[in-house]
Scaffold this active site. Structure first.
Site, PDB file in Angstrom:
ATOM      1  N   TYR A 144       0.859  -1.194   0.000  1.00 44.73           N
ATOM      2  CA  TYR A 144       0.000   0.000   0.000  1.00 44.73           C
ATOM      3  C   TYR A 144       0.889   1.235   0.000  1.00 44.73           C
ATOM      4  O   TYR A 144       1.803   1.345   0.804  1.00 44.73           O
ATOM      5  CB  TYR A 144      -0.896   0.020   1.239  1.00 44.73           C
ATOM      6  CG  TYR A 144      -1.791   1.229   1.327  1.00 44.73           C
ATOM      7  CD1 TYR A 144      -2.915   1.343   0.512  1.00 44.73           C
ATOM      8  CD2 TYR A 144      -1.522   2.259   2.226  1.00 44.73           C
ATOM      9  CE1 TYR A 144      -3.746   2.460   0.584  1.00 44.73           C
ATOM     10  CE2 TYR A 144      -2.346   3.375   2.314  1.00 44.73           C
ATOM     11  CZ  TYR A 144      -3.461   3.470   1.494  1.00 44.73           C
ATOM     12  OH  TYR A 144      -4.279   4.578   1.566  1.00 44.73           O
ATOM     13  N   ASP A 234       9.273   3.212  -0.165  1.00 44.25           N
ATOM     14  CA  ASP A 234       8.211   3.791   0.649  1.00 44.25           C
ATOM     15  C   ASP A 234       8.494   3.382   2.088  1.00 44.25           C
ATOM     16  O   ASP A 234       8.194   2.269   2.513  1.00 44.25           O
ATOM     17  CB  ASP A 234       6.859   3.271   0.180  1.00 44.25           C
ATOM     18  CG  ASP A 234       5.694   3.785   1.025  1.00 44.25           C
ATOM     19  OD1 ASP A 234       5.954   4.414   2.074  1.00 44.25           O
ATOM     20  OD2 ASP A 234       4.538   3.542   0.635  1.00 44.25           O
ATOM     21  N   LYS A 262       4.303   8.802   9.250  1.00 45.09           N
ATOM     22  CA  LYS A 262       3.927   8.093  10.466  1.00 45.09           C
ATOM     23  C   LYS A 262       4.818   8.384  11.668  1.00 45.09           C
ATOM     24  O   LYS A 262       4.670   9.399  12.317  1.00 45.09           O
ATOM     25  CB  LYS A 262       3.832   6.594  10.182  1.00 45.09           C
ATOM     26  CG  LYS A 262       2.683   6.222   9.239  1.00 45.09           C
ATOM     27  CD  LYS A 262       2.450   4.738   9.207  1.00 45.09           C
ATOM     28  CE  LYS A 262       1.379   4.337   8.182  1.00 45.09           C
ATOM     29  NZ  LYS A 262       0.041   4.831   8.468  1.00 45.09           N
TER      30      LYS A 262
END
Length: 430
Positions: A144, A234, A262
């Site tokens: 994702y 990522d 995050k």
């Protein structure tokens, strides 16, 4: 006739749904039964029904230090006394944070701040297309990379995950299998020299924390070097949670570009794109740059102050030492729990991340994850919540330790895990 009393969480969600579609402000925030949080403190949350839960969801891994972590809260409070957002020039704190990031992240010769991991991956992919003059990208099944059309496919299934996504964008995104270099080679052959970039989570935490096999990331690096494509890591999950320099520093494989988010903000909204100077200077923030990069809230004071706190704490070393040790304890303990319950299980994860899947291992590919007993996985996690331990009850979802968690939390969690698993095994299948 049912006489069950609805919980406050259920009533709050119902109230919110009168004005917010579904009652929540992003996908995947509606566990069943619902949990609506009143407050958080350290490694725990308290829901609106007054239950205190050990929190391993950690906002999908965004919270690394702990909820309301006092040194961070104090620093942010002091910083915003003089303003939150200015929209001109740059602040001294932004410059200092950029210096810190460049000093720690192997690929980072330049860095730009934005608001979320999805924004960061969108910018990185757009930049790769501009640098290479090519249109197609390769991503991996089960990974994702955000909400945007560039990557809106092959996450929870082998299909696009959103209506309304542009066919042209989806068709420009080719799918390969993580840990299978031959499948990547086939995608390159299919594209006929039009691959701008390969984007990957270096650990596919969004699919039961698939670890890269030896030589896989190195193989991607070599393939991109040979073909003139860019390699994008990522690191929205792996960055800062696993190492100050991201997983690239652990693996000793340096991508051309990388994205972060995050844990960088410990829950505050901030993300970053980093990479080689020659590529990053193509962004329009630099003189002559022709790749658009903009965001009203980019470099906002609370986000930058929060990130500086995170980075400075991580520089001392104690955070990673603590969460890695607890992670090792948790994974080993869960393997013992599964063995005592005589249930096939594989515990994956790295550092502070863990996930127990109910299948015979190993779990190294997306196809392996499809063998997970999804019904048992979700029932087990619902039983955990009944025992004061919260892990999101969604199939293959990972869990996260925080710096604020303690050995006592792990001890209690492992006791609860065994009780929860036995209860889940005893409950009838739907």
């Amino acid at each position: 006739m049912s006489t069950r009393t609805t919980t406050r969480s259920e009533r709050l969600l119902e109230r919110a749904a009168r004005h917010i579609p579904g009652g929540v402000n992003t996908a995947k925030r509606r566990p069943r039964p619902p949990v609506c949080v009143r407050r958080g403190e350290g490694g725990h949350v308290e829901d609106v029904d007054g239950r205190r839960l050990i929190d391993y969801h950690a906002a999908y891994g965004a919270v690394l230090l702990g909820h309301g972590y006092p040194p961070q809260v104090r620093r942010v409070a002091e910083a915003i006394e003089h303003g939150v957002l200015f929209g001109m020039g740059v602040t001294e704190l932004e410059a200092r944070l950029a210096e810190k990031l460049v000093s720690h992240i192997p690929c980072a010769e330049r860095v730009l701040l934005c608001g979320s991991g999805s924004e960061a991956t969108l910018h990185a992919i757009r930049l790769a297309r501009a640098v290479t003059g090519r249109s197609k990208i390769v991503k991996f099944q089960g990974a994702y990379h955000g909400f945007h059309d560039y990557v809106a496919r092959n996450f929870l299934s082998r299909e696009p995950f959103s209506a309304g996504a542009l066919d042209a964008a989806l068709e420009s995104t080719l799918i390969a299998d993580f840990n299978d270099l031959a499948s990547v080679e086939r995608a390159f052959d299919e594209a006929g020299g039009q691959i701008a970039a390969v984007i990957t989570e270096p650990i596919v935490h969004n699919a039961a924390s698939l670890m890269p096999r030896r030589g896989f990331l190195e193989g991607l690096r070599a393939l991109c070097d040979r073909t003139g494509s860019l390699l994008i890591f990522d690191e929205v999950i792996t960055g800062f949670r696993h190492d100050l320099g991201g997983y690239q520093a652990i693996a000793a494989v340096t991508p051309d570009l990388a994205t972060f988010g995050k844990a960088l903000g410990n829950g505050f909204p901030i993300a970053a794109v980093a990479g080689r100077a020659g590529h990053m200077e193509r962004f329009c923030t630099a003189d002559g740059g022709d790749v658009w990069f903009a965001g009203t809230a980019n470099g906002n004071v609370p986000g930058v102050a929060a990130a500086m706190t995170t980075v400075e704490l991580l520089e001392r070393g104690a955070v990673h030492e603590h969460v890695f040790r607890l992670g090792d304890r948790m994974r080993a303990g869960l393997r013992e729990v599964a063995a005592r319950c005589d249930v096939p299980a594989t515990v994956n994860g790295f550092g502070s991340v863990f996930v127990m899947c109910f299948l015979d291992g190993p779990v190294e590919t997306y196809d392996d994850t499809t063998r997970n007993d999804a019904e048992l996985f979700v029932r087990y996690r619902r039983e955990l919540a009944e025992r004061g331990v919260f892990e999101m009850p969604e199939n293959l979802g990972r869990s996260h330790l925080m710096y604020s968690h303690t050995d006592a939390d792990v001890d209690l969690s492992l006791e609860a895990a065994e009780d929860a698993l036995r209860a889940a095994l005893d409950s009838p299948r739907p």
